[in-house]
Design a protein around this motif. Structure first.
Motif, PDB file in Angstrom:
ATOM      1  N   ARG A 175       1.172  -1.069  -0.106  1.00 55.29           N
ATOM      2  CA  ARG A 175      -0.151  -0.423   0.082  1.00 55.29           C
ATOM      3  C   ARG A 175       0.769   1.199  -0.176  1.00 55.29           C
ATOM      4  O   ARG A 175       0.428   2.133  -0.491  1.00 55.29           O
ATOM      5  N   GLU A 218      -5.582   0.408   2.826  1.00 56.12           N
ATOM      6  CA  GLU A 218      -5.882  -0.489   2.059  1.00 56.12           C
ATOM      7  C   GLU A 218      -6.544  -0.295   0.573  1.00 56.12           C
ATOM      8  O   GLU A 218      -7.790  -0.657   1.443  1.00 56.12           O
ATOM      9  N   ALA A 219      -6.369   0.190  -0.347  1.00 58.01           N
ATOM     10  CA  ALA A 219      -7.682   0.435  -1.312  1.00 58.01           C
ATOM     11  C   ALA A 219      -8.439  -0.908  -2.226  1.00 58.01           C
ATOM     12  O   ALA A 219      -6.574  -1.907  -1.828  1.00 58.01           O
ATOM     13  N   SER A 220      -9.363  -0.758  -2.334  1.00 58.43           N
ATOM     14  CA  SER A 220      -9.615  -2.455  -3.273  1.00 58.43           C
ATOM     15  C   SER A 220      -8.915  -2.203  -4.769  1.00 58.43           C
ATOM     16  O   SER A 220      -8.556  -0.836  -5.125  1.00 58.43           O
ATOM     17  N   SER A 221      -9.305  -3.014  -5.522  1.00 61.36           N
ATOM     18  CA  SER A 221      -8.596  -2.916  -6.765  1.00 61.36           C
ATOM     19  C   SER A 221      -9.669  -1.770  -7.633  1.00 61.36           C
ATOM     20  O   SER A 221      -9.247  -1.330  -8.613  1.00 61.36           O
ATOM     21  N   GLU A 222     -10.251  -1.813  -7.126  1.00 65.12           N
ATOM     22  CA  GLU A 222     -11.850  -0.840  -7.908  1.00 65.12           C
ATOM     23  C   GLU A 222     -11.159   0.456  -8.206  1.00 65.12           C
ATOM     24  O   GLU A 222     -11.139   1.295  -8.812  1.00 65.12           O
TER      25      GLU A 222
END
Length: 129
Positions: A34, A75-79
């Protein structure tokens, strides 16, 4: 009487003492994914001289959330990563490839051991039914 111990009582260290971290000193750690992704997003945004608000609006995510992602706090999502990358004119693959490149060059990272020879008679893929 000699000062030497019998052979059975000798202790042989597994690695030299200099290689061990001293108490209170942490061993170098690999960077978090991240953090790497956030650094890439921030550098690209700044290179384009765009504001956090501009990119967040185009990506349709909140400005505080994008800021947290850029700083490696979320922690960002793939979207979310894809939306932020596309707002910067990158594909998700471009973003991840750049982050991977940074991971490979990260200080303190131990390179993976890749065997150069194989003992398999087929020297490749083997399928079993």
């Amino acid at each position: 009487m000699t000062d030497q111990m019998p052979n059975a009582a000798r202790v042989i260290p597994l690695r030299p003492p200099a290689a061990r971290p001293t108490p209170g000193q942490d061993a170098p750690r690999e960077p978090l994914w991240r953090d790497l992704v956030g650094d890439v997003l921030r550098r690209e945004r700044q290179a384009q001289e765009r504001t956090l608000k501009d990119v967040a609006d185009e990506a349709r995510i909140s400005m505080p959330y994008l800021s947290e992602v850029e700083r490696g706090r979320k922690e960002a999502s793939s979207e979310v990563l894809a939306a932020a990358a596309h707002a910067l004119g990158l594909s998700l693959g471009d973003l991840l490839a750049r982050a991977h490149g940074e991971l490979v060059r990260a200080p303190g990272r131990r390179p993976a051991r890749i065997p150069t020879t194989t003992t398999a008679p087929y020297n490749g893929l083997c399928l079993a039914a």
